[in-house]
Write an enzyme that holds these catalytic residues in place. Structure first.
Site: not given
Ligand code: GAL
Length: 516
Positions: A269, A311, A332
């Site tokens: 991430d 993306g 998200d």
């Molecule tokens: C976001 C990610 C999510 C989740 C989250 C955890 O950046 O898109 O799917 O992993 O972080 O904080």
């Protein structure tokens, strides 16, 4: 620099909004309450599986030479059941009672295996192709992830309970196999919780799990013992989104730890890498992912590599080339129709980027009971649309809701083998939008299946019921065709030229069309 700052502000704002939405919702109900499911068409469409054996799940499976092989034959039907296989390649063995295939294949090649399941009521057979080569995830990964149900409240115990629930609920018998640990397993330097606030790494730099995960290897062994797979999460930045330690400048070491522990999946991430990236170019977006991909590829273990950069920089254009098996195409998701429909239908145009081993990922399935004990806010029809569309789109099917709390409706949504088969089709052709009535807000999406049939979704995005038509010329077929309702698993008849259905607001009719 300016663009970078704007992007970061947008990102932070987006996270704040999603947090606010979750919390606003929690105010509406007393703590611990489970809201009533919307009454309209909450009917369970999926028929109960027969007691006679049926083998489900993928028909093709990729493994790299020398990597440990693990596959649990997903099969429904009364137990006890006995599993056998014809033409299983040397190097693999099958446990008759559990249906677990394990072992190791050293040489590249393709093996046509026949899986057989029998019980007191009958025998089922299924062709299963094992491809030993460079590619894995030949069908989209199917599993569960901690984030939407538990946010940062994750632990060894939670993972074990979810694994048990995946087996006990029967999900594993329909091909669900990954249990993915998201953010919250490393140390968090800013935390006041003594379990989370310790040395982030060993003296030699090896990553340490926090106090909620006493033994990562034992946890992986537990999951594998059930025939399932386990994933985890990191960031290419020094810290991940909530301040837990990431992999920056420790990529090789972390890949080694993940592989040694026994993980099968890594979600990576972007988060604080935003401060490391020199600019917003594609090269900078790609760099840290490629670094980790190379580190993982050197390991004698297959880890599905899931890019999570929302993306950014049109990731679909380069992610597969940089080593991704899946890449997020959106920010998200939240369990609201507006988001699900915008993200899902927004995949139009990305179909050519998707294929075996490389999948567009519009984020998880917002079904079941989420964080704070809140059931999905999507209506029943919206949930049918969500699952149908994600199947048509080749999307990874990763469940957001708590597996210990699946009600009959949600279980029906997730265990329809004819619907799942659309997602797991070996051809891996992502559906495209083939017809649309913008005024009526109806759309037809279709994909070609390996057997030449078409899987077709007739969608109604409007606020009232509508009639939706799939014309044969849009599906590139002609003449008499048998139309089957995939959710209800029954044939609707033989149609020439087109098929029309009355579709409820925000709903879907998912069909398979075969030459008579
Ligand atoms: C976001 C990610 C999510 C989740 C989250 C955890 O950046 O898109 O799917 O992993 O972080 O904080």
């Amino acid at each position: 620099m300016k663009i970078k700052l704007v992007w970061f502000i947008l990102f932070a704002f987006g996270r704040l909004l999603s947090f606010a939405a979750t919390n606003a919702l929690s105010l509406a109900l007393p703590a611990g309450a489970v809201a009533e499911k919307p009454a309209e068409s909450a009917a369970i469409r999926t028929p109960k599986p027969s007691l006679a054996p049926r083998i489900n799940g993928p028909k093709i499976f990729g493994v790299r030479p020398g990597s440990p092989f693990l596959f649990r034959i997903p099969a429904t039907g009364e137990r006890p059941m006995v599993f056998t296989a014809a033409s299983l390649p040397a190097g693999l063995s099958l446990e008759a009672k559990s249906g677990l295939i394990t072992g190791l294949l050293k040489e590249r090649g393709e093996f046509a295996v026949t899986l057989i399941a029998s019980n007191a009521l009958g025998v089922a057979k299924r062709e299963f192709r094992i491809v030993v080569g460079d590619r894995i995830a030949l069908t989209p990964p199917m599993g569960w992830n901690t984030y939407y149900g538990f946010r940062l409240s994750v632990s060894d115990q939670l993972i074990r309970e979810q694994v048990d629930a995946m087996v006990k609920s029967g999900l594993a018998d329909h091909g669900w196999s990954y249990i993915n640990l998201d953010e919250g397993w490393t140390m968090n330097p800013a935390s006041k919780d003594p379990l989370l606030n310790g040395a982030p790494r060993e003296v030699d730099g090896r990553i340490r799990a926090n106090g909620r995960f006493p033994d990562m290897k034992a946890l992986c062994d537990y999951v594998h013992g059930k025939g399932l797979k386990i994933g985890l999460y990191s960031s290419p930045g020094p810290l991940d989104c909530a301040g837990f330690v990431g992999s920056y400048q420790h990529e090789e070491q972390d890949a080694l730890s993940y592989a040694d522990w026994g993980f099968d999946f890594l979600k990576y991430d972007w988060c604080s890498y935003q401060q490391i990236a020199k600019d917003d170019s594609m090269a900078e977006a790609r760099k840290p992912y490629e670094l980790m991909a190379h580190a993982l590829q050197k390991k004698r273990r297959d880890l599905v590599f899931s890019f999570c950069q929302y993306g950014k920089g049109n990731s679909w254009e380069w992610a597969a080339d940089a080593g991704a098996n899946t890449w997020r195409t959106t920010r998200d998701i939240i369990d609201k129709w507006e988001t699900v429909s915008r993200y899902g239908f927004g995949q139009a145009g990305l179909e050519n980027y998707s294929g075996p081993g490389r999948w567009n990922d519009p984020d998880m399935l917002m079904v079941g009971v989420m964080a704070r004990n809140m059931p999905s806010r999507l209506t029943a029809d919206e949930q049918y649309t969500h699952v149908s569309l994600w199947c048509l789109l080749n999307a990874p099917l990763i469940i957001g809701g708590d597996l210990r709390k699946l009600d009959e409706f949600t279980l029906g949504l997730l265990t329809n083998d004819e619907v799942i088969e659309v997602n797991q089709d070996p051809l891996g052709q992502q559906a495209s939008r083939v017809a649309q009535d913008e005024k009526a807000q109806t759309e037809v999406w279709a994909r070609r299946m390996e057997d030449g049939s078409r899987a077709v979704g007739l969608f109604n995005r409007s606020e009232q019921p509508a009639s939706v038509t799939a014309p044969w010329n849009a599906l590139q077929i002609q003449g008499a065709q048998t139309v089957r309702d995939l959710w209800r698993q029954n044939n609707l008849g033989i149609f020439t030229n087109e098929f029309s259905a009355a579709v409820p607001a925000h709903g879907v009719q998912l069909i398979r069309v075969r030459t008579k």
